[in-house]
Design an enzyme around this catalytic site. Structure first.
Site, PDB file in Angstrom:
ATOM      1  CB  VAL A  63      -0.920   0.019   1.246  1.00  0.00           C
ATOM      2  CG1 VAL A  63      -1.746   1.294   1.304  1.00  0.00           C
ATOM      3  CG2 VAL A  63      -1.832  -1.204   1.259  1.00  0.00           C
ATOM      4  CB  CYS A  64       2.314   3.577  -1.870  1.00  0.00           C
ATOM      5  SG  CYS A  64       1.836   3.555  -3.600  1.00  0.00           S
ATOM      6  CB  THR A  65       0.267   8.192  -1.607  1.00  0.00           C
ATOM      7  OG1 THR A  65       1.136   8.332  -0.478  1.00  0.00           O
ATOM      8  CG2 THR A  65      -0.716   9.335  -1.635  1.00  0.00           C
TER       9      THR A  65
END
Length: 105
Positions: free
Chosen positions: A7-9
């Site tokens: 998960v990232c932005t």
């Protein structure tokens, strides 16, 4: 088969890392499902998740995830910023395998 979600932005930088991880897993005959998601997509993700690895830029989500998944067997960790920044797929895959109690490569 274990399911790992990075998960990232926006899901873009983790997508590159997922590609490298999948390539290394394939070369080593490791059967594992790895996907990249934007933090906003995680809430609506409806598959079983064994491990969530957070990009360093969203490590602030860790406490919320631990609270939201407290009744599940889902594990969590933050990807090392050096490994993330250099797209070191092998190191991140080994991090995931260690957290899943699997043999590292």
């Amino acid at each position: 088969m274990e399911n790992i979600v990075l998960v990232c932005t926006a899901g873009m930088s983790t997508s590159l890392l997922v590609s490298k991880m999948k390539e290394i897993a394939g070369r080593n005959n490791i059967e594992i499902n790895i996907e990249a998601l934007a933090q906003s997509e995680l809430k609506s993700y409806n598959k079983r998740i064994d491990l969530i690895l957070l990009g360093p830029q969203v490590k602030y989500l860790l406490n919320n995830l631990e609270r939201n998944y407290k009744n599940s067997e889902t594990r969590f960790d933050v990807i090392d910023s050096i490994h993330y920044g250099t797209l070191n797929g092998k190191a991140v895959l080994n991090q995931a395998l260690t957290l899943l109690n699997k043999k590292v490569i």
